[in-house]
Design a protein around this motif. Structure first.
Motif, short mmCIF file in Angstrom:
data_model
loop_
_atom_site.label_atom_id
_atom_site.label_comp_id
_atom_site.label_asym_id
_atom_site.label_seq_id
_atom_site.Cartn_x
_atom_site.Cartn_y
_atom_site.Cartn_z
N ASP A 151 -47.58 -41.79 -14.04
CA ASP A 151 -47.43 -43.02 -13.31
C ASP A 151 -47.08 -42.72 -12.11
N TRP A 152 -47.67 -41.69 -11.30
CA TRP A 152 -47.26 -41.36 -9.97
C TRP A 152 -47.69 -42.55 -8.92
N LEU A 153 -47.13 -42.64 -7.97
CA LEU A 153 -47.50 -43.55 -6.78
C LEU A 153 -47.18 -43.06 -5.54
N ASP A 423 -41.81 -41.64 -2.77
CA ASP A 423 -42.06 -42.99 -3.29
C ASP A 423 -41.73 -44.04 -2.60
N HIS A 447 -49.61 -49.45 -1.81
CA HIS A 447 -49.24 -48.49 -2.74
C HIS A 447 -50.61 -48.09 -3.54
N LYS A 449 -51.46 -46.45 -7.12
CA LYS A 449 -51.00 -45.98 -8.31
C LYS A 449 -52.10 -45.14 -9.15
#
Length: 516
Positions: A151-153, A423, A447, A449
């Motif tokens: 779930d990196w952003l 982040d 952002h 995602k």
């Protein structure tokens, strides 16, 4: 205790990830490296030694970096930068760690090196004696194996200056990616690539915000500034930003009337500037006018600078795009990248050696001025209005602020900016957003995602690990000690037995004497 920096890498099986370790330390001078933790200093590092450790199935490799890269000879820095891409591309099961040297770590290294070098002595007895008596170090890491982060952003920041005039004004987009890259994320400071590009972007925002403050200098162009994230990961921030603005909204500055997109990348050194294009601009277009203005400003005001246009077609068969402008060109937006690098394959763009010392503030200031002068001449149509080629616009109170550029560069290069480390709540991002907000309007984050079903890249946790070095005697010491104890007990046993026999003989002699 040594802090070590591992390198979790994206997607393809390349490079290494952190691993639990419990092995004896050796330097590469030792004859046997299998299942050992091999320690190397950058000053003594070579690709052949690195390969030797891998061929012998070392338990791990620790590369020790100096406190200050500027103290390292340039030929050593260049050699490592050339090796770094191969280290990233090579698939290996051996974990590779990086540690910044300190007095304790250097002491461990020197003692380990002395022990390793002694194994080459001529006398086997000397080797055995030294091996048995020398101190060694057991290198131990703890913690779980690295795990993928699904779930990196990736955040980016945009802001704008609205032009004076009607609603359908042309827009000039100025872009620079802020993230850095190298074999160890926590050591990737990316000073020239691309801290220098972000520094120029922020200085251009300051200069044009002043011009746009007054009605008589308020141009009829919208200026859109974009500090993109994920530049080192195939320009993911720019890709999703374009998708959101072109595919998922009814109206945006990118949809209406884009004059051209100027991407800033690696502008902090050298006496050359190159305008990288995917398609040469056609005569009569604004992008062609910008190219001509760049050539004229350089020729008339900065003759020491070599300027050229580099044409490279987009190769969609490649996994990674060459330059950021290609993301815009794919979407049929006129775009180019300006850089002092002639090739996108230059190792400086992806190296932990790219530190503050790599950036020449004088060259950065000069390049900022060249870009600002050319951009201003285009936006205000000064050449068509008869302005001389050597007209210097940014002088006196409007001059480029070298001190501010230097301060921004110091800030950017003082911290690692790998995409995995930043982040939406990071201090770096909030400071960048605040800085852009001082000069621009409608500043906001954008952002990206991860697509959990089919991610283009995979990030990992455990980017840092602590390695403990325990002072131990080698295993052969225990063996020799056991042999010595056994020998001592054997001698003692024989002595006791002989003493008992002698005692009985004396008693017998004594009895015979009494009887006589």
């Amino acid at each position: 205790m040594v802090k070590l920096l591992a390198n979790p890498l994206p997607a393809v099986p390349a490079g290494t990830r952190s691993a639990v370790l419990n092995t004896e330390a050796r330097t590469v001078e030792a004859d046997v490296l299998s299942r050992r933790c091999v320690m190397m200093r950058l000053l003594d590092f070579s690709y052949e030694q690195y390969q030797k450790a891998l061929r012998q199935s070392a338990g791990a490799v620790v590369i020790i970096l100096p406190r200050s890269i500027s103290s390292v000879p340039q030929d050593v820095v260049k050699q490592f930068m050339e090796i770094e891409p191969e280290m990233l591309a090579m698939e290996t099961i051996v974990p590779v760690y990086f540690a910044v040297e300190d007095d304790e770590l250097l002491s461990i290294y020197e003692q380990t090196r002395a022990a390793s070098a002694s194994q080459g002595s001529a006398s086997a007895a000397e080797v055995l004696l030294h091996t048995a008596t020398a101190n060694g170090f057991q290198m131990v890491t703890s913690g779980a194996q690295s795990k993928a982060i699904h779930d990196w952003l990736i955040p980016s920041v945009e802001g704008r200056l609205t032009g004076l005039g009607g609603e359908d004004l042309p827009t000039v987009v100025i872009v620079a990616h802020y993230d850095s890259f190298g074999v160890a994320p926590w050591l990737s400071h990316g000073a020239d690539s691309n801290g220098s590009g972000v520094s120029v972007l922020l200085e251009l925002a300051r200069l044009f915000s002043r011009l746009y403050t007054y009605r008589r200098t308020h141009a009829g162009y919208n200026l859109l500034f974009f500090a993109s994230g994920g530049g080192k990961f195939n320009y993911q921030g720019t890709k999703r930003w374009l998708e959101d603005n072109l595919d998922h909204t009814d109206s945006s500055l990118l949809q209406d009337n884009v004059a051209f997109v100027l991407c800033l990348d690696t502008l902090g050194q050298g006496n050359s500037l190159h305008l990288h294009v995917s398609k040469p601009p056609k005569e009569g277009t604004l992008q062609h006018a910008f190219l001509r203005e760049l050539e004229m400003v350089v020729a008339s005001q900065f003759p020491e600078v070599k300027f050229s246009m580099v044409h490279k077609k987009i190769n969609l068969a490649e996994d990674m795009l060459a330059w950021e402008h290609e993301r815009f060109a794919i979407r049929r937006l006129p775009a180019f990248t300006i850089s002092h690098l002639e090739s996108h394959r230059d190792s400086l763009r992806n190296s932990i050696m790219d530190r503050r010392s790599q950036v020449d503030t004088k060259a950065l200031t000069r390049n900022t001025r060249i870009i600002a002068e050319a951009l201003t001449r285009v936006i205000y149509n000064l050449t068509e209005k008869g302005a001389p080629a050597d007209l210097q616009i940014f002088t006196d109170q409007m001059q480029i602020q070298e001190e501010q550029l230097e301060s921004v560069m110091d800030w950017l290069s003082s911290q690692p900016r790998a995409a995995q480390l930043i982040d939406k709540d990071s201090t770096f991002l909030s400071t960048l957003e605040y800085y852009m907000g001082r000069y621009l309007k409608d500043v906001k984050q954008h952002h990206v995602k991860a697509d959990k079903r089919d991610p283009e890249f995979v990030f990992y946790d455990q980017l840092k690990q602590v390695m403990n070095a325990y002072r131990v005697k080698p295993a052969i010491f225990d063996l020799l000690l056991a042999v010595c104890i056994a020998a001592y007990l054997g001698v003692a046993y024989v002595a006791v037995q002989n003493f008992g026999l002698l005692y009985r003989m004396i008693q017998r002699l004594s009895l015979k004497t009494k009887q006589q």
